[in-house]
Design a protein around this motif. Structure first.
Motif, PDB file in Angstrom:
ATOM      1  N   VAL A 185       0.797  -1.224   0.000  1.00 56.32           N
ATOM      2  CA  VAL A 185       0.000   0.000   0.000  1.00 56.32           C
ATOM      3  C   VAL A 185       0.831   1.276   0.000  1.00 56.32           C
ATOM      4  O   VAL A 185       0.269   2.380  -0.012  1.00 56.32           O
ATOM      5  CB  VAL A 185      -0.950   0.031   1.219  1.00 56.32           C
ATOM      6  CG1 VAL A 185      -1.943  -1.112   1.160  1.00 56.32           C
ATOM      7  CG2 VAL A 185      -0.166  -0.010   2.538  1.00 56.32           C
ATOM      8  N   ASP A 186       2.160   1.159  -0.013  1.00 56.61           N
ATOM      9  CA  ASP A 186       2.966   2.376   0.149  1.00 56.61           C
ATOM     10  C   ASP A 186       3.018   3.256  -1.099  1.00 56.61           C
ATOM     11  O   ASP A 186       3.562   4.362  -1.059  1.00 56.61           O
ATOM     12  CB  ASP A 186       4.383   2.043   0.623  1.00 56.61           C
ATOM     13  CG  ASP A 186       5.173   1.195  -0.383  1.00 56.61           C
ATOM     14  OD1 ASP A 186       4.783   1.121  -1.562  1.00 56.61           O
ATOM     15  OD2 ASP A 186       6.184   0.591   0.024  1.00 56.61           O
ATOM     16  N   TRP A 187       2.427   2.800  -2.196  1.00 56.29           N
ATOM     17  CA  TRP A 187       2.425   3.617  -3.421  1.00 56.29           C
ATOM     18  C   TRP A 187       1.717   4.954  -3.200  1.00 56.29           C
ATOM     19  O   TRP A 187       2.077   5.964  -3.823  1.00 56.29           O
ATOM     20  CB  TRP A 187       1.777   2.853  -4.567  1.00 56.29           C
ATOM     21  CG  TRP A 187       0.339   2.479  -4.348  1.00 56.29           C
ATOM     22  CD1 TRP A 187      -0.127   1.347  -3.753  1.00 56.29           C
ATOM     23  CD2 TRP A 187      -0.822   3.241  -4.711  1.00 56.29           C
ATOM     24  NE1 TRP A 187      -1.506   1.346  -3.719  1.00 56.29           N
ATOM     25  CE2 TRP A 187      -1.956   2.494  -4.302  1.00 56.29           C
ATOM     26  CE3 TRP A 187      -1.006   4.463  -5.348  1.00 56.29           C
ATOM     27  CZ2 TRP A 187      -3.260   2.951  -4.502  1.00 56.29           C
ATOM     28  CZ3 TRP A 187      -2.307   4.915  -5.560  1.00 56.29           C
ATOM     29  CH2 TRP A 187      -3.417   4.162  -5.131  1.00 56.29           C
ATOM     30  N   THR A 188       0.728   4.977  -2.325  1.00 51.49           N
ATOM     31  CA  THR A 188       0.014   6.233  -2.076  1.00 51.49           C
ATOM     32  C   THR A 188       0.909   7.258  -1.385  1.00 51.49           C
ATOM     33  O   THR A 188       0.725   8.463  -1.566  1.00 51.49           O
ATOM     34  CB  THR A 188      -1.233   5.993  -1.216  1.00 51.49           C
ATOM     35  OG1 THR A 188      -0.844   5.467   0.057  1.00 51.49           O
ATOM     36  CG2 THR A 188      -2.191   5.018  -1.881  1.00 51.49           C
ATOM     37  N   LEU A 189       1.869   6.787  -0.591  1.00 50.98           N
ATOM     38  CA  LEU A 189       2.754   7.707   0.117  1.00 50.98           C
ATOM     39  C   LEU A 189       3.672   8.445  -0.850  1.00 50.98           C
ATOM     40  O   LEU A 189       4.010   9.616  -0.630  1.00 50.98           O
ATOM     41  CB  LEU A 189       3.580   6.950   1.164  1.00 50.98           C
ATOM     42  CG  LEU A 189       2.783   6.202   2.233  1.00 50.98           C
ATOM     43  CD1 LEU A 189       3.728   5.557   3.242  1.00 50.98           C
ATOM     44  CD2 LEU A 189       1.812   7.129   2.940  1.00 50.98           C
ATOM     45  N   LEU A 190       4.059   7.771  -1.925  1.00 53.85           N
ATOM     46  CA  LEU A 190       4.881   8.443  -2.935  1.00 53.85           C
ATOM     47  C   LEU A 190       4.088   9.568  -3.594  1.00 53.85           C
ATOM     48  O   LEU A 190       4.610  10.670  -3.820  1.00 53.85           O
ATOM     49  CB  LEU A 190       5.348   7.434  -3.983  1.00 53.85           C
ATOM     50  CG  LEU A 190       6.172   7.996  -5.141  1.00 53.85           C
ATOM     51  CD1 LEU A 190       7.426   8.681  -4.623  1.00 53.85           C
ATOM     52  CD2 LEU A 190       6.531   6.890  -6.127  1.00 53.85           C
ATOM     53  N   ILE A 191       2.813   9.326  -3.886  1.00 51.56           N
ATOM     54  CA  ILE A 191       1.976  10.374  -4.475  1.00 51.56           C
ATOM     55  C   ILE A 191       1.781  11.509  -3.476  1.00 51.56           C
ATOM     56  O   ILE A 191       1.789  12.691  -3.850  1.00 51.56           O
ATOM     57  CB  ILE A 191       0.622   9.783  -4.925  1.00 51.56           C
ATOM     58  CG1 ILE A 191       0.847   8.731  -6.016  1.00 51.56           C
ATOM     59  CG2 ILE A 191      -0.293  10.883  -5.453  1.00 51.56           C
ATOM     60  CD1 ILE A 191      -0.413   8.035  -6.482  1.00 51.56           C
ATOM     61  N   GLU A 192       1.617  11.166  -2.193  1.00 53.60           N
ATOM     62  CA  GLU A 192       1.527  12.192  -1.154  1.00 53.60           C
ATOM     63  C   GLU A 192       2.759  13.089  -1.187  1.00 53.60           C
ATOM     64  O   GLU A 192       2.650  14.316  -1.126  1.00 53.60           O
ATOM     65  CB  GLU A 192       1.403  11.534   0.221  1.00 53.60           C
ATOM     66  CG  GLU A 192       0.041  10.986   0.547  1.00 53.60           C
ATOM     67  CD  GLU A 192      -0.904  12.056   1.078  1.00 53.60           C
ATOM     68  OE1 GLU A 192      -0.425  13.099   1.542  1.00 53.60           O
ATOM     69  OE2 GLU A 192      -2.114  11.845   1.011  1.00 53.60           O
ATOM     70  N   MET A 193       3.935  12.483  -1.273  1.00 50.90           N
ATOM     71  CA  MET A 193       5.165  13.269  -1.247  1.00 50.90           C
ATOM     72  C   MET A 193       5.310  14.136  -2.501  1.00 50.90           C
ATOM     73  O   MET A 193       5.870  15.236  -2.444  1.00 50.90           O
ATOM     74  CB  MET A 193       6.370  12.362  -1.051  1.00 50.90           C
ATOM     75  CG  MET A 193       6.411  11.741   0.348  1.00 50.90           C
ATOM     76  SD  MET A 193       8.014  11.068   0.799  1.00 50.90           S
ATOM     77  CE  MET A 193       8.171   9.776  -0.420  1.00 50.90           C
ATOM     78  N   LEU A 194       4.807  13.638  -3.624  1.00 51.18           N
ATOM     79  CA  LEU A 194       4.800  14.473  -4.829  1.00 51.18           C
ATOM     80  C   LEU A 194       3.955  15.728  -4.600  1.00 51.18           C
ATOM     81  O   LEU A 194       4.345  16.837  -5.001  1.00 51.18           O
ATOM     82  CB  LEU A 194       4.257  13.680  -6.013  1.00 51.18           C
ATOM     83  CG  LEU A 194       5.163  12.590  -6.598  1.00 51.18           C
ATOM     84  CD1 LEU A 194       4.408  11.795  -7.657  1.00 51.18           C
ATOM     85  CD2 LEU A 194       6.423  13.207  -7.195  1.00 51.18           C
ATOM     86  N   PHE A 195       2.809  15.543  -3.938  1.00 50.09           N
ATOM     87  CA  PHE A 195       1.954  16.695  -3.652  1.00 50.09           C
ATOM     88  C   PHE A 195       2.615  17.627  -2.645  1.00 50.09           C
ATOM     89  O   PHE A 195       2.487  18.853  -2.761  1.00 50.09           O
ATOM     90  CB  PHE A 195       0.601  16.224  -3.117  1.00 50.09           C
ATOM     91  CG  PHE A 195      -0.397  17.332  -2.940  1.00 50.09           C
ATOM     92  CD1 PHE A 195      -0.897  18.026  -4.033  1.00 50.09           C
ATOM     93  CD2 PHE A 195      -0.841  17.699  -1.675  1.00 50.09           C
ATOM     94  CE1 PHE A 195      -1.818  19.052  -3.880  1.00 50.09           C
ATOM     95  CE2 PHE A 195      -1.760  18.719  -1.506  1.00 50.09           C
ATOM     96  CZ  PHE A 195      -2.245  19.397  -2.600  1.00 50.09           C
ATOM     97  N   TYR A 196       3.335  17.066  -1.670  1.00 48.65           N
ATOM     98  CA  TYR A 196       4.076  17.909  -0.729  1.00 48.65           C
ATOM     99  C   TYR A 196       5.072  18.784  -1.489  1.00 48.65           C
ATOM    100  O   TYR A 196       5.222  19.981  -1.199  1.00 48.65           O
ATOM    101  CB  TYR A 196       4.855  17.058   0.276  1.00 48.65           C
ATOM    102  CG  TYR A 196       4.016  16.228   1.212  1.00 48.65           C
ATOM    103  CD1 TYR A 196       2.640  16.456   1.362  1.00 48.65           C
ATOM    104  CD2 TYR A 196       4.592  15.197   1.956  1.00 48.65           C
ATOM    105  CE1 TYR A 196       1.885  15.680   2.220  1.00 48.65           C
ATOM    106  CE2 TYR A 196       3.835  14.423   2.814  1.00 48.65           C
ATOM    107  CZ  TYR A 196       2.484  14.670   2.947  1.00 48.65           C
ATOM    108  OH  TYR A 196       1.736  13.902   3.801  1.00 48.65           O
TER     109      TYR A 196
END
Length: 365
Positions: A137-148
């Motif tokens: 499930v960690d793929w969503t965290l990469l997208i979060e960091m892109l938004f950061y």
């Protein structure tokens, strides 16, 4: 602009979103277990073909991030405090989770995890360099960091609270998604990640919703309906083009669209109807990050007990509530003893660095 206001309904929505993901992964597991063919077909139809509750939860999570993150720049030196606070919010709990996942998955014989794989996974950049994941499930965290990163750049450019800027970013991202969808329409074996631009667009829509709710001005009143229109039809077009002929995705085109639109709808209903404000939902929202991280590990342990039951009905009746209960309990412990201290440590680090920076500037003057 009311930047310090807290929206408790959004906190509660985090709990709903996390539970939807937890439910979906249990439902999807039924398609791989020894259950009657009719049960497997029903689970496959519901969770893969027609509707994905997990995708609803993920999209709702991304909308919430857009609603919250642009307003997380605070303190004496936001350019310093934002990345530090985000680091301590994301990484310590994630490190705990991949340690547990490595132990559990290795013990269950699910996969072999090497030291280099573990170290690269710990950076959360493994998917960008092609290293196999440990936590699914960690793929969503990469997208979060892109938004950061996008929000940080907008902050430095003094546009992080600009309605036109978030609107334009959303339109550009949806355009990229549609172009990518066209490519995948003609290349069914392509795994071009259409989800990245559509999910980032949902985040920018979350930011636009925050501005509309707190009264950004006439431009928000006029353009917000257009933003919703472009999000709905742009994301639907991209998902339809990308998923209609695909040979590389688990879920079908209908589930891709109903999941995405369901997540946006749930977010909007929550914000405007002010749902999920009770103490129970607030508690679930508080532990939602740990729920999201830990649940697949606990699911693997729970599913390993499936062969002990002679009846699949009994297995579902016992293991499903046990799964939810253990997830909530372990997530509470993680939030209490890992997340909370980590966030507090991040704040102390920021405070100390800001003090040193202030003392240094005073000495130079």
């Amino acid at each position: 602009m009311i930047e310090g206001k807290r929206f408790t309904e959004v906190d509660g929505l985090r709990g709903i979103a996390a539970l939807l993901v937890v439910l979906t992964h249990f439902g999807e597991s039924l398609t791989k277990l020894s259950v009657p063919a009719a049960v497997s077909v029903a689970a496959n139809t519901w969770f893969y073909d027609l509707f994905s509750p997990g995708r609803v939860g993920v999209v709702a999570f991304f909308c919430i991030s857009g609603f919250v993150i642009p307003y997380s720049f605070g303190g004496r030196n936001p350019a310093l405090s934002f990345p530090i606070n985000r680091f301590f919010r994301i990484y310590p709990a994630f490190w705990l989770t991949i340690c547990l996942a490595s132990l559990v998955f290795t013990a269950l014989g699910m996969r072999t995890i090497t030291a280099p794989q573990f170290l690269v996974n710990a950076t959360l950049l493994h998917r960008m360099v092609g290293v196999p994941y440990i936590l699914t499930v960690d793929w969503t965290l990469l997208i979060e960091m892109l938004f950061y990163g996008i929000c940080y750049a907008l902050f430095l450019g003094k546009r992080v609270h600009s309605f036109p800027m978030h609107f334009a970013a959303m339109i550009v991202l949806l355009g990229i998604a549609v172009v990518g969808g066209v490519y995948r329409w003609y290349h069914p074996m392509s795994s071009l990640p259409i989800g990245i631009p559509t999910y980032l667009a949902a985040m920018h829509f979350g930011a636009l919703t925050r501005m509309r709710v707190i009264g950004y001005g006439p431009i928000a009143t006029k353009l917000y309906p257009a933003a919703l229109f472009f999000l709905v039809f742009g994301a639907s077009a991209a998902n339809t083009l990308a998923y209609h002929h695909t040979k590389t995705e688990l879920i079908g085109v209908v589930a891709a669209n109903t999941g995405y639109l369901g997540g946006v709808s749930l977010f909007l209903v929550c914000v405007y109807a002010k749902l999920f404000t009770s103490s129970a939902w607030q508690f679930l929202g508080k532990i939602s990050y740990s729920v999201y991280l830990l649940h697949t590990i606990i699911l693997a342990l729970v599913i390993s007990l499936w062969p002990l039951f002679s009846s699949w009905v009994m297995a579902v009746l016992i293991l499903m509530p046990a799964y939810f209960t253990v997830v909530v309990f372990c997530s509470f412990l993680s939030q209490r003893y890992v997340e909370q201290p980590s966030v507090a440590l991040g704040r102390r680090v920021v405070k100390r660095l800001e003090s040193r920076t202030r003392l240094g500037s005073e000495r130079t003057t």
